[in-house]
Design an enzyme around this catalytic site. Sequence first.
Site, mmCIF file in Angstrom:
data_model
loop_
_atom_site.group_PDB
_atom_site.id
_atom_site.type_symbol
_atom_site.label_atom_id
_atom_site.label_comp_id
_atom_site.label_asym_id
_atom_site.label_seq_id
_atom_site.Cartn_x
_atom_site.Cartn_y
_atom_site.Cartn_z
ATOM 1 N N ARG A 131 -9.609 0.538 8.945
ATOM 2 C CA ARG A 131 -9.252 -0.955 9.324
ATOM 3 C C ARG A 131 -10.271 -1.564 9.914
ATOM 4 O O ARG A 131 -9.785 -2.723 10.311
ATOM 5 C CB ARG A 131 -7.832 -0.711 10.099
ATOM 6 C CG ARG A 131 -6.711 -1.033 9.170
ATOM 7 C CD ARG A 131 -5.443 -0.942 10.264
ATOM 8 N NE ARG A 131 -4.138 -1.657 10.059
ATOM 9 C CZ ARG A 131 -3.420 -1.067 9.285
ATOM 10 N NH1 ARG A 131 -3.325 0.012 8.866
ATOM 11 N NH2 ARG A 131 -2.326 -1.982 9.191
ATOM 12 N N LYS A 140 0.791 -1.102 0.076
ATOM 13 C CA LYS A 140 -0.001 -0.042 -0.055
ATOM 14 C C LYS A 140 0.733 1.334 0.150
ATOM 15 O O LYS A 140 0.651 2.056 -0.769
ATOM 16 C CB LYS A 140 -0.940 -0.020 1.126
ATOM 17 C CG LYS A 140 -2.005 -1.273 1.475
ATOM 18 C CD LYS A 140 -2.885 -0.748 2.540
ATOM 19 C CE LYS A 140 -2.170 -1.080 4.091
ATOM 20 N NZ LYS A 140 -1.453 -2.526 4.105
ATOM 21 N N ARG A 175 -0.529 -9.570 13.217
ATOM 22 C CA ARG A 175 -1.101 -8.431 12.130
ATOM 23 C C ARG A 175 -1.826 -9.105 11.452
ATOM 24 O O ARG A 175 -3.021 -8.607 10.742
ATOM 25 C CB ARG A 175 0.070 -7.401 11.670
ATOM 26 C CG ARG A 175 0.658 -6.423 12.478
ATOM 27 C CD ARG A 175 2.157 -5.913 12.267
ATOM 28 N NE ARG A 175 2.024 -5.372 11.012
ATOM 29 C CZ ARG A 175 3.392 -5.190 10.013
ATOM 30 N NH1 ARG A 175 4.441 -5.559 10.717
ATOM 31 N NH2 ARG A 175 3.143 -4.480 9.072
ATOM 32 N N ARG A 219 11.372 -6.207 4.845
ATOM 33 C CA ARG A 219 11.140 -4.823 4.534
ATOM 34 C C ARG A 219 12.098 -4.051 5.456
ATOM 35 O O ARG A 219 12.548 -4.312 6.910
ATOM 36 C CB ARG A 219 9.811 -4.362 5.071
ATOM 37 C CG ARG A 219 9.837 -2.975 4.983
ATOM 38 C CD ARG A 219 8.606 -2.522 5.126
ATOM 39 N NE ARG A 219 7.754 -2.797 6.065
ATOM 40 C CZ ARG A 219 6.502 -2.804 6.409
ATOM 41 N NH1 ARG A 219 5.661 -2.206 5.513
ATOM 42 N NH2 ARG A 219 5.956 -3.139 7.511
HETATM 43 P P1 AP5 Z 1 4.898 -1.724 1.920
HETATM 44 O O1 AP5 Z 1 4.807 -0.634 0.633
HETATM 45 O O2 AP5 Z 1 5.594 -1.191 2.868
HETATM 46 O O3 AP5 Z 1 3.445 -2.471 2.295
HETATM 47 P P2 AP5 Z 1 2.353 -1.762 3.022
HETATM 48 O O4 AP5 Z 1 1.046 -2.466 2.657
HETATM 49 O O5 AP5 Z 1 2.198 -0.409 3.137
HETATM 50 O O6 AP5 Z 1 2.463 -2.451 4.516
HETATM 51 P P3 AP5 Z 1 2.701 -1.844 5.978
HETATM 52 O O7 AP5 Z 1 3.155 -3.194 7.013
HETATM 53 O O8 AP5 Z 1 3.166 -0.695 6.098
HETATM 54 O O9 AP5 Z 1 1.036 -2.056 6.184
HETATM 55 P P4 AP5 Z 1 0.273 -2.405 7.553
HETATM 56 O O10 AP5 Z 1 -1.033 -2.176 6.813
HETATM 57 O O11 AP5 Z 1 0.756 -3.440 8.108
HETATM 58 O O12 AP5 Z 1 1.135 -1.184 8.404
HETATM 59 P P5 AP5 Z 1 0.629 0.300 8.848
HETATM 60 O O13 AP5 Z 1 2.017 1.026 8.717
HETATM 61 O O14 AP5 Z 1 -0.483 0.859 7.970
HETATM 62 O O15 AP5 Z 1 5.609 -2.973 1.336
HETATM 63 C C1 AP5 Z 1 6.213 -4.180 2.143
HETATM 64 C C2 AP5 Z 1 7.356 -4.464 1.500
HETATM 65 O O16 AP5 Z 1 7.453 -4.977 0.375
HETATM 66 C C3 AP5 Z 1 8.471 -3.393 1.573
HETATM 67 O O17 AP5 Z 1 9.796 -4.116 1.949
HETATM 68 C C4 AP5 Z 1 8.722 -2.873 0.069
HETATM 69 O O18 AP5 Z 1 9.700 -2.591 -0.618
HETATM 70 C C5 AP5 Z 1 8.422 -4.246 -0.449
HETATM 71 N N1 AP5 Z 1 7.499 -4.243 -1.845
HETATM 72 C C6 AP5 Z 1 6.336 -3.547 -1.902
HETATM 73 N N2 AP5 Z 1 5.690 -3.622 -3.253
HETATM 74 C C7 AP5 Z 1 6.375 -4.635 -3.774
HETATM 75 C C8 AP5 Z 1 6.504 -5.209 -5.075
HETATM 76 N N3 AP5 Z 1 5.593 -5.182 -5.982
HETATM 77 N N4 AP5 Z 1 7.453 -6.312 -5.312
HETATM 78 C C9 AP5 Z 1 8.274 -6.616 -4.490
HETATM 79 N N5 AP5 Z 1 8.328 -6.004 -3.238
HETATM 80 C C10 AP5 Z 1 7.649 -5.003 -3.060
HETATM 81 O O19 AP5 Z 1 0.296 0.391 10.264
HETATM 82 C C11 AP5 Z 1 0.998 -0.157 11.029
HETATM 83 C C12 AP5 Z 1 0.518 -0.091 12.559
HETATM 84 O O20 AP5 Z 1 -0.154 0.910 12.902
HETATM 85 C C13 AP5 Z 1 -0.692 -1.121 12.514
HETATM 86 O O21 AP5 Z 1 -0.275 -2.519 12.617
HETATM 87 C C14 AP5 Z 1 -1.285 -0.468 13.644
HETATM 88 O O22 AP5 Z 1 -0.678 -1.114 14.949
HETATM 89 C C15 AP5 Z 1 -1.482 0.972 13.652
HETATM 90 N N6 AP5 Z 1 -2.532 1.387 12.609
HETATM 91 C C16 AP5 Z 1 -2.180 2.069 11.362
HETATM 92 N N7 AP5 Z 1 -3.585 2.203 10.920
HETATM 93 C C17 AP5 Z 1 -4.484 2.047 11.826
HETATM 94 C C18 AP5 Z 1 -5.962 2.181 12.065
HETATM 95 N N8 AP5 Z 1 -6.496 2.564 10.828
HETATM 96 N N9 AP5 Z 1 -6.537 1.713 13.078
HETATM 97 C C19 AP5 Z 1 -5.840 1.215 14.120
HETATM 98 N N10 AP5 Z 1 -4.298 1.088 14.037
HETATM 99 C C20 AP5 Z 1 -3.732 1.423 13.004
#
Ligand code: AP5
Length: 209
Positions: free
Chosen positions: A88, A13, A166, A122
Amino acid sequence: MRLIFLGPPGSGKGTLAARVVDILKVPHISTGAIFRAAIAADTFLGHRVKAIIDAGHLVNDSITIRLVKERLAQADTQKGYILDGFPRTMPQAEALAEFSTVDKVVDLNLPDPLVLERLSGRRVCRNCGVNYHRVFNPPKKADTCDVCGGEVYTRDDDREGAIRKRIEVYREQTAPLIGYYREKGLLVDVDARPAVDQVVENFRKAVGV
Ligand code: AP5
């Protein structure tokens, strides 16, 4: 255009949003990034959420909803936005419907084994937040960000136990939103398995931009 990026943790994402902001010229609003910035700045919010995030749990709905509502009230969102990681939970989706309309919900489809592979490899810049991957997209110089020279590190919630939690939380609380938005006719599916350039193409076709 007002977009939501849905999809399991690690489905890409944040990576896709970083590319799409240049296409659509709208802000990328990541609740995860907002929480990580609060933790890094040692704020009251950061103190409240650090242990929750590190363990792979969700921050409570009222804190998260208030934060997004305030962010969407800022002037730069008038032409649209990309919401990455919000909503979420069902209460978050219902709250969002009260303060904003959405044009499309982009669901990034990625099977579990690839989710694990991407999250466990990552690396992230501590300074500017740019994403890397040990295998698929390593920084040119070890542990150093190509963009700003900052330190590249492994997020505390990218340890094995937190990753598993997660994924479990995603299945229980976030995956039901797929049906919710599909019923409203807003959902578009994007295959997130290929390399990033192809995922951007898949996105453009699915959304029509
Ligand atoms: P990346 O782009 O980082 O993936 P992502 O989907 O953004 O993953 P996140 O882990 O950031 O999402 P998440 O939803 O778990 O965490 P968030 O930060 O929102 O890509 C991942 C890896 O793959 C990278 O190494 C990248 O280089 C690689 N990659 C990407 N695309 C690729 C491709 N096509 N081919 C090869 N490699 C690729 O949230 C973190 C925490 O915050 C949550 O767990 C929660 O505790 C809290 N939080 C956030 N939002 C909320 C909410 N709305 N409500 C409650 N708690 C929340």
